[in-house]
Scaffold this active site. Structure first.
Site, PDB file in Angstrom:
ATOM      1  CE  LYS A 273      -3.971  -2.060   2.567  1.00  0.00           C
ATOM      2  NZ  LYS A 273      -4.860  -1.890   1.410  1.00  0.00           N
ATOM      3  NE  ARG A 346     -10.328 -10.275  -2.531  1.00  0.00           N
ATOM      4  CZ  ARG A 346     -10.744  -9.277  -3.407  1.00  0.00           C
ATOM      5  NH1 ARG A 346     -11.070  -9.786  -4.805  1.00  0.00           N
ATOM      6  NH2 ARG A 346     -11.056  -8.181  -3.166  1.00  0.00           N
TER       7      ARG A 346
END
Ligand code: BES
Ligand code: MN
Ligand code: ZN
Length: 499
Positions: A273, A346
């Site tokens: 990020k 996920r």
């Protein structure tokens, strides 16, 4: 803030009286006011609007009850449980700054559909949500309430007799919300997977839940390739924690399964990020909210089986960390090519959902996850996005959301979206090459892991995915200060009670 909020018996003597009054209240409608004349005079004044969040304090020098706090509720035909929550929150802050330790709160004659239990519950919600603060890590220099008062104080609250049951239930749920918010706020150098698992063991002991920890070596045996990959670079190994609420006589009941994403910090991994992951301690909120909900469900002694599964991992960069282009195999045999190490939630949830649905054969599954930035773009910070395989379950979840003030909004999930997640060199990729339908990609990915038939078709197991990336923390408002919200604790608890 107060150390605790407790329900006191009707006979307890308050230092302050709180009146929650709709616009147009007449003096005759306000029982319990220790200074009826002063209140009558206040109600006559033209600037006494009693609009939501309008407040005044009447002081009663020399009297046993020192003050009356009037909080407006606005038009009674627009009044909802949320109006009451916010009014109670407003009252809490004022009581606290006046160092009141015993108060009675009167919400009577409300011409609305709310029953007494809901009124009591909403008052407890508002008081508790506003009472939360996280100051564990303030040193000696910056602790305003500690400098004013060395010892934190407790608040005893009397509500109307018929609202007391709802009020006490509200306080029990609130304890779970506080757990979730405290864990969420705890920084990633403390709240790593090992710490959270240890916390769960203690919580389970204290609240009568069964706790099982699947540690990393057991996860390896079970072939949980997603959980292990995401946690491979973490400061402590990843793990899965299972909390079970097994009320007597319900041993054979198919449980409600709650699943939570617990990424204790999300740097993005090698798909790093830009800002290093500022604020990403909140990436464990789905899991913390499941833990809080399990505490609330146990404390309320809800008469249905509920299983909570949380996947705990820290998404970091390290020699051991997983890479882009890696191909992983989950515990249900489905494979996935990693196209982005920042789509890690996920991968953790995939193993939780596959394991949970196989091991517990649930009647219904609800997962909570700070899964996508896309849901924040779509819905903002007030409403969570939901994807569902079952209209009945979704209707119940929506209704629960309305009741507790944690609203959800449905987005679509079908075979076309599921196809977006299919890859060339593996069954799936964790992020499609296109950014469109971003939040739905997350839901579509998860749909390959809910129940045995999941990899081949839209799952038949009733399932709702709740993306709380937007709602998990707030910039601050009437109800809550800036920080984690516990969004999902009250929702999941209400669902468990009404399913
Ligand atoms: N934890 C983030 C999602 C998130 C974003 C939560 C903003 C809270 C606020 C998640 O793991 C993530 O990084 N998602 C990516 C997925 C993408 C790489 C496919 C995203 O949403 O951009
Ligand atoms: Mn991420
Ligand atoms: Zn994440």
């Amino acid at each position: 803030m107060y150390r605790s909020i407790k329900a006191a018996p009707a006979a307890a003597k308050p230092q302050a009286v709180v009146l929650l009054l709709p616009t147009g209240t007449k003096p005759a409608d306000t029982p319990g006011c220790p200074a009826p004349d002063a209140l009558a005079a206040l109600l006559k004044q033209p600037d006494t609007t009693l609009a939501p969040e309008w407040t005044r304090t009447l002081y009663h020098p020399g009297q046993r009850i020192g003050r009356t706090l009037v909080v407006g509720l606005g038009d009674s035909d627009k009044l909802t449980a949320d109006t009451l929550r916010k009014a109670a929150a407003k009252a809490l802050r004022q009581l606290h700054s006046a160092e009141i330790t015993a108060a009675s709160i009167h919400a009577v004659g409300l011409p609305i559909d709310l029953d007494d239990a809901s009124i009591g519950h909403a008052i407890a919600d508002g008081l508790s949500l506003a009472n939360f603060t996280f100051d564990t890590y303030h040193g000696k220099t910056k602790r305003p309430e500690k400098s004013k008062r060395e010892k934190p104080i407790d608040l005893k609250v009397v509500v109307e007799e018929h609202q007391r049951t709802g009020f006490k239930q509200g306080l029990k749920v609130a304890a779970g919300v506080t757990t979730a918010r405290t864990l969420a706020a705890t920084p990633p150098n403390v709240a790593n997977p090992k710490y959270i698992a240890g916390y769960c063991k203690k919580l389970a002991k204290d609240s009568g839940l069964k706790c099982t920890v699947i540690n990393a070596s057991k996860a390896k045996e079970l072939k949980m390739g997603g959980l292990l990959a995401v946690g491979a670079g973490g400061s402590t190994p990843p793990c899965m924690v299972i909390l079970e609420h097994n009320p007597s006589g319900k041993a054979k009941q198919k449980p409600l399964l709650l699943v939570g994403k617990g990424v204790t910090f999300d740097t993005g991994g090698y798909s790093l990020k830009g800002d290093g992951g500022k604020g990403m301690k909140y990436d464990k909120c789905g899991a913390m909210n499941v833990i809080g909900a399990m505490q609330a469900i146990a404390n309320l002694k809800i008469k249905r089986r509920v299983v909570g599964i949380v996947g705990l991992a820290e998404n970091m960069i390290d020699r051991e960390a997983y890479r882009v282009d890696d191909i992983l195999t989950f515990c249900n045999g489905v494979t996935c090519e990693v196209t982005n190490t920042d789509a890690e939630g996920r991968l953790v949830l995939a193993d939780c959902l596959a394991y949970g649905t196989k091991a517990y054969k649930p009647a219904a599954v609800v997962d909570f996850a700070t899964l996508t930035g896309g849901v924040v773009v779509a819905l903002g910070k007030r409403i969570a996005g939901v994807w569902s395989t079952d209209d009945e379950l979704l209707a119940k979840l929506k209704a629960a959301g309305e009741t507790v003030g944690e609203p959800v909004w449905e987005l679509p999930l079908d075979d076309e979206y599921r196809k977006m997640m299919q890859a060339k060199h593996a069954d799936l990729h964790n992020s499609a090459p296109v950014r469109e339908a971003h939040a739905t990609q997350g839901a579509a990915f998860l749909s390959y892991f809910v129940g045995n038939d999941a990899p081949k078709q839209v799952p038949t197991t009733p399932w709702v995915h709740v993306d709380i990336a937007g709602t998990s923390n707030t910039d601050g408002g009437t109800l809550m200060e800036k920080g984690p919200t516990g969004f999902g604790v009250r929702l999941a608890t209400e669902l468990a009670a009404t399913l």
